[in-house]
Design a protein around this motif. Structure first.
Motif, mmCIF file in Angstrom:
data_model
loop_
_atom_site.group_PDB
_atom_site.id
_atom_site.type_symbol
_atom_site.label_atom_id
_atom_site.label_comp_id
_atom_site.label_asym_id
_atom_site.label_seq_id
_atom_site.Cartn_x
_atom_site.Cartn_y
_atom_site.Cartn_z
ATOM 1 N N ALA A 36 17.250 3.614 -8.483
ATOM 2 C CA ALA A 36 16.308 4.065 -8.035
ATOM 3 C C ALA A 36 15.227 3.413 -7.155
ATOM 4 N N GLU A 37 15.519 2.059 -6.946
ATOM 5 C CA GLU A 37 15.646 2.291 -5.490
ATOM 6 C C GLU A 37 15.796 2.600 -4.364
ATOM 7 N N LEU A 38 16.853 2.926 -4.052
ATOM 8 C CA LEU A 38 16.740 4.141 -2.512
ATOM 9 C C LEU A 38 16.104 5.327 -3.097
ATOM 10 N N THR A 39 16.214 5.959 -4.918
ATOM 11 C CA THR A 39 15.140 7.132 -5.068
ATOM 12 C C THR A 39 13.719 6.674 -3.876
ATOM 13 N N ALA A 40 12.956 5.591 -4.288
ATOM 14 C CA ALA A 40 11.478 4.920 -3.982
ATOM 15 C C ALA A 40 11.650 5.567 -2.505
ATOM 16 N N THR A 41 12.967 4.861 -1.638
ATOM 17 C CA THR A 41 12.938 4.460 -0.395
ATOM 18 C C THR A 41 12.416 5.636 0.183
ATOM 19 N N ALA A 42 13.365 6.697 -0.180
ATOM 20 C CA ALA A 42 13.612 7.609 -0.031
ATOM 21 C C ALA A 42 11.874 8.434 0.033
ATOM 22 N N LYS A 43 11.507 8.530 -0.769
ATOM 23 C CA LYS A 43 10.296 8.963 -1.082
ATOM 24 C C LYS A 43 9.108 8.496 -0.582
ATOM 25 N N GLN A 44 9.048 7.403 0.081
ATOM 26 C CA GLN A 44 8.561 6.840 0.480
ATOM 27 C C GLN A 44 8.602 7.678 1.905
ATOM 28 N N GLY A 45 9.276 7.227 2.848
ATOM 29 C CA GLY A 45 10.266 7.924 4.141
ATOM 30 C C GLY A 45 9.912 9.249 4.583
ATOM 31 N N GLY A 46 10.107 10.146 3.450
ATOM 32 C CA GLY A 46 9.770 11.664 2.983
ATOM 33 C C GLY A 46 8.271 11.309 3.074
ATOM 34 N N VAL A 47 7.495 10.734 2.654
ATOM 35 C CA VAL A 47 6.256 10.854 2.610
ATOM 36 C C VAL A 47 5.025 10.743 3.896
ATOM 37 N N GLY A 48 5.519 9.583 4.523
ATOM 38 C CA GLY A 48 5.236 8.908 5.218
ATOM 39 C C GLY A 48 5.577 9.945 6.791
ATOM 40 N N ALA A 49 6.659 10.490 7.050
ATOM 41 C CA ALA A 49 6.868 12.078 7.494
ATOM 42 C C ALA A 49 6.348 13.094 7.779
ATOM 43 N N GLY A 50 5.958 12.986 6.403
ATOM 44 C CA GLY A 50 4.998 14.297 6.720
ATOM 45 C C GLY A 50 3.365 14.262 6.682
ATOM 46 N N LEU A 51 3.305 13.013 6.365
ATOM 47 C CA LEU A 51 2.007 12.742 7.185
ATOM 48 C C LEU A 51 1.873 12.707 7.974
ATOM 49 N N LEU A 52 2.805 12.319 9.155
ATOM 50 C CA LEU A 52 3.112 12.178 9.844
ATOM 51 C C LEU A 52 3.121 13.558 10.247
ATOM 52 N N GLY A 53 3.578 14.467 10.569
ATOM 53 C CA GLY A 53 3.687 15.982 10.985
ATOM 54 C C GLY A 53 2.649 16.424 10.622
ATOM 55 N N ALA A 54 1.729 15.735 9.954
ATOM 56 C CA ALA A 54 0.687 16.591 9.433
ATOM 57 C C ALA A 54 -0.198 16.138 10.137
ATOM 58 N N GLY A 55 -0.270 15.206 10.500
ATOM 59 C CA GLY A 55 -1.171 14.380 11.194
ATOM 60 C C GLY A 55 -1.381 14.711 12.846
ATOM 61 N N GLY A 56 0.163 15.428 12.436
ATOM 62 C CA GLY A 56 0.434 16.114 14.592
ATOM 63 C C GLY A 56 -0.127 17.018 15.417
ATOM 64 N N ILE A 57 0.305 17.985 13.917
ATOM 65 C CA ILE A 57 -0.546 19.075 13.792
ATOM 66 C C ILE A 57 -2.444 19.432 13.668
ATOM 67 N N LEU A 58 -2.789 18.617 12.767
ATOM 68 C CA LEU A 58 -4.794 18.586 12.882
ATOM 69 C C LEU A 58 -4.538 17.794 14.108
ATOM 70 N N ALA A 59 -3.913 16.524 14.388
ATOM 71 C CA ALA A 59 -4.314 16.480 16.143
ATOM 72 C C ALA A 59 -4.086 17.424 17.101
ATOM 73 N N ALA A 60 -2.961 18.110 17.403
ATOM 74 C CA ALA A 60 -3.331 19.209 18.497
ATOM 75 C C ALA A 60 -4.311 19.814 17.982
ATOM 76 N N TYR A 61 -4.491 20.922 17.305
ATOM 77 C CA TYR A 61 -5.878 21.213 17.392
ATOM 78 C C TYR A 61 -6.688 20.832 17.720
#
Length: 136
Positions: A36-61
């Motif tokens: 459960a703890e590793l799943t929560a950490t992986a989800k948090q990392g995935g959300v962080g990476a997704g937000l980082l990517g979305a922020g990068g794309i929006l910033a590029a435009y």
């Protein structure tokens, strides 16, 4: 008046059976906690990476439009090549800052299941305490 019979001491076989059952349950519970703890950490990392990517794309435009505006505005008072160079340097500085902040966010994630490690350590200490108590 009759006295109640003293409670029977469990036999060594019963104690070993109980120890085996409790140890199995403890190991299963600790594995569930780690999962459960590793799943929560992986989800948090995935959300962080997704937000980082979305922020990068929006910033590029956004920066594409801002770059064109800044270059055109600076070209009114400077040569066009110098205006473009100044805007480029500013963009590289901003990109470096964003990359460092994103790197820090990802590094702050702990891959170790810390609560599980603490829980197992407490379990081991508890067992050691019981073993010492039983020997006394």
């Amino acid at each position: 008046m009759s006295h109640p019979a003293p409670p029977e001491e469990p036999s060594p076989a019963q104690l070993i059976t109980r120890l085996s059952e409790q140890t199995s349950r403890l190991v299963r519970d600790e594995l569930k906690l780690a999962r459960a703890e590793l799943t929560a950490t992986a989800k948090q990392g995935g959300v962080g990476a997704g937000l980082l990517g979305a922020g990068g794309i929006l910033a590029a435009y956004g920066f594409a439009a801002l770059i064109a505006t800044a270059i055109i505005a600076l070209a009114l008072v400077l040569p066009a090549w110098l205006a473009a160079l100044i805007v480029t340097v500013v963009l590289f500085i901003a990109a470096g800052i964003a990359a460092l902040l994103g790197k820090k966010k990802v590094q702050d994630l702990s891959p170790a299941p810390e609560r599980t490690i603490d829980s197992v350590s407490q379990d081991v200490d508890e067992l050691k305490g019981h073993i010492r108590h039983d020997r006394s």
